[in-house]
Design an enzyme around this catalytic site. Structure first.
Site, PDB file in Angstrom:
ATOM      1  N   ASP A   9      30.986  26.196  45.427  1.00  0.00           N
ATOM      2  CA  ASP A   9      31.460  26.971  43.634  1.00  0.00           C
ATOM      3  C   ASP A   9      30.582  26.983  42.882  1.00  0.00           C
ATOM      4  O   ASP A   9      29.631  25.941  42.216  1.00  0.00           O
ATOM      5  CB  ASP A   9      32.058  24.693  43.356  1.00  0.00           C
ATOM      6  CG  ASP A   9      32.984  24.876  42.271  1.00  0.00           C
ATOM      7  OD1 ASP A   9      32.885  25.761  41.236  1.00  0.00           O
ATOM      8  OD2 ASP A   9      33.353  24.273  42.330  1.00  0.00           O
ATOM      9  N   GLY A  31      40.866  31.401  38.522  1.00  0.00           N
ATOM     10  CA  GLY A  31      40.461  31.997  39.432  1.00  0.00           C
ATOM     11  C   GLY A  31      38.743  31.124  38.013  1.00  0.00           C
ATOM     12  O   GLY A  31      38.682  30.105  38.551  1.00  0.00           O
ATOM     13  N   ASP A  33      37.226  31.991  36.537  1.00  0.00           N
ATOM     14  CA  ASP A  33      37.249  31.682  35.324  1.00  0.00           C
ATOM     15  C   ASP A  33      37.636  30.570  34.292  1.00  0.00           C
ATOM     16  O   ASP A  33      36.969  29.405  33.772  1.00  0.00           O
ATOM     17  CB  ASP A  33      37.901  32.852  33.891  1.00  0.00           C
ATOM     18  CG  ASP A  33      38.035  32.665  32.177  1.00  0.00           C
ATOM     19  OD1 ASP A  33      37.419  32.853  32.087  1.00  0.00           O
ATOM     20  OD2 ASP A  33      38.838  34.426  32.662  1.00  0.00           O
ATOM     21  N   SER A 122      35.759  40.691  40.419  1.00  0.00           N
ATOM     22  CA  SER A 122      36.916  41.469  40.720  1.00  0.00           C
ATOM     23  C   SER A 122      37.821  41.402  42.194  1.00  0.00           C
ATOM     24  O   SER A 122      38.763  41.707  42.290  1.00  0.00           O
ATOM     25  CB  SER A 122      36.930  43.131  40.590  1.00  0.00           C
ATOM     26  OG  SER A 122      36.735  43.361  39.314  1.00  0.00           O
ATOM     27  N   GLY A 124      39.443  38.535  43.450  1.00  0.00           N
ATOM     28  CA  GLY A 124      40.006  37.733  43.482  1.00  0.00           C
ATOM     29  C   GLY A 124      41.669  38.370  42.806  1.00  0.00           C
ATOM     30  O   GLY A 124      41.763  39.503  43.017  1.00  0.00           O
ATOM     31  N   TYR A 126      42.001  40.106  40.500  1.00  0.00           N
ATOM     32  CA  TYR A 126      41.956  41.866  39.711  1.00  0.00           C
ATOM     33  C   TYR A 126      41.959  43.258  40.967  1.00  0.00           C
ATOM     34  O   TYR A 126      41.690  44.049  41.510  1.00  0.00           O
ATOM     35  CB  TYR A 126      40.623  42.180  39.138  1.00  0.00           C
ATOM     36  CG  TYR A 126      40.688  41.990  37.647  1.00  0.00           C
ATOM     37  CD1 TYR A 126      42.014  41.136  37.625  1.00  0.00           C
ATOM     38  CD2 TYR A 126      39.406  41.935  36.874  1.00  0.00           C
ATOM     39  CE1 TYR A 126      42.205  41.089  35.516  1.00  0.00           C
ATOM     40  CE2 TYR A 126      39.524  42.083  35.179  1.00  0.00           C
ATOM     41  CZ  TYR A 126      41.102  40.961  35.144  1.00  0.00           C
ATOM     42  OH  TYR A 126      41.191  40.701  33.582  1.00  0.00           O
TER      43      TYR A 126
END
Ligand code: AR6
Length: 183
Positions: A9, A31, A33, A122, A124, A126
């Protein structure tokens, strides 16, 4: 310093900067973010809000990067970047993904920082295919490390499956081969 690939993580990593796979508004999302904003605390959202907009609602265009403190994170800073949405690969996605990694490293250097951890940008929400993104990320980061040996880069994957794909891309790059050829 080496290029490390770990399964972890990213919000737990004690590095100078972790990279956030954000969206152009920089006001949080799902995600990684969402995880970064939860772990950093509400001050991160306030810091992002204070970043100037380049156009209405856009604080960070795709491929660029912005830096904030890390607040409650073990990481001292967060470098926010916006990866490309996958549209089949013919819309400049590899170039934009490479630009994300380069933009983040440029900010790292400009701030005199040395250690950085990237998520699988990108890969996940995206929708970028992990094997293709891994090839771009590994090639770009190795190229940057060729010019700058004093930084340490960690590629932080959220699962063992993703980690093994990134590791394979790195192994193949070290051997000078094509990472995912049919043979
Ligand atoms: N640590 C490390 N990696 C993580 C973590 C974590 N805590 N959580 C998820 N991942 P994504 P994107 C992995 O969707 O595809 C947001 O809503 C995840 O498994 O976070 O660039 C933004 O606001 C995947 O491998 O980012 C944007 O709107 C990788 O991080 C949009 O999602 C990236 O997945 C960006 O989509």
């Amino acid at each position: 310093m080496p290029l490390n690939i770990v399964s972890a993580d990213i919000t737990t990593l004690e590095v100078d900067a972790i990279v956030n796979a954000a969206n152009p508004g920089l006001l949080g999302g799902g995600g990684v973010d969402g995880a970064i904003h939860r772990a950093a605390g509400p001050a991160l959202l306030e810091a992002c809000r204070r970043l100037p907009e380049s156009s209405p609602g856009v604080r960070c265009p795709t491929g660029e990067a912005r830096i904030t403190p890390g607040f409650d994170l073990p990481a001292r800073h967060v470098i926010h970047t916006v990866g490309p949405v996958w549209h089949g690969g013919t819309h400049g996605e590899p170039m934009l993904l490479a630009r994300c990694h380069r933009s983040a490293l440029r900010l790292l250097r400009e701030h005199g920082l040395r250690t950085i951890a990237f998520p699988a940008i990108s890969c996940g929400i995206y929708g970028y295919p992990v094997a293709l993104a891994a090839t771009v990320a590994v090639a770009t980061l190795r190229d940057e490390l060729d010019h700058e040996e004093a930084i340490g880069i960690t590629l932080c994957c959220f699962s063992e499956t993703v980690r093994s794909v990134f590791q394979r891309a790195l192994d193949m790059a070290l051997r000078g081969g094509e990472p995912f050829s049919a043979t």
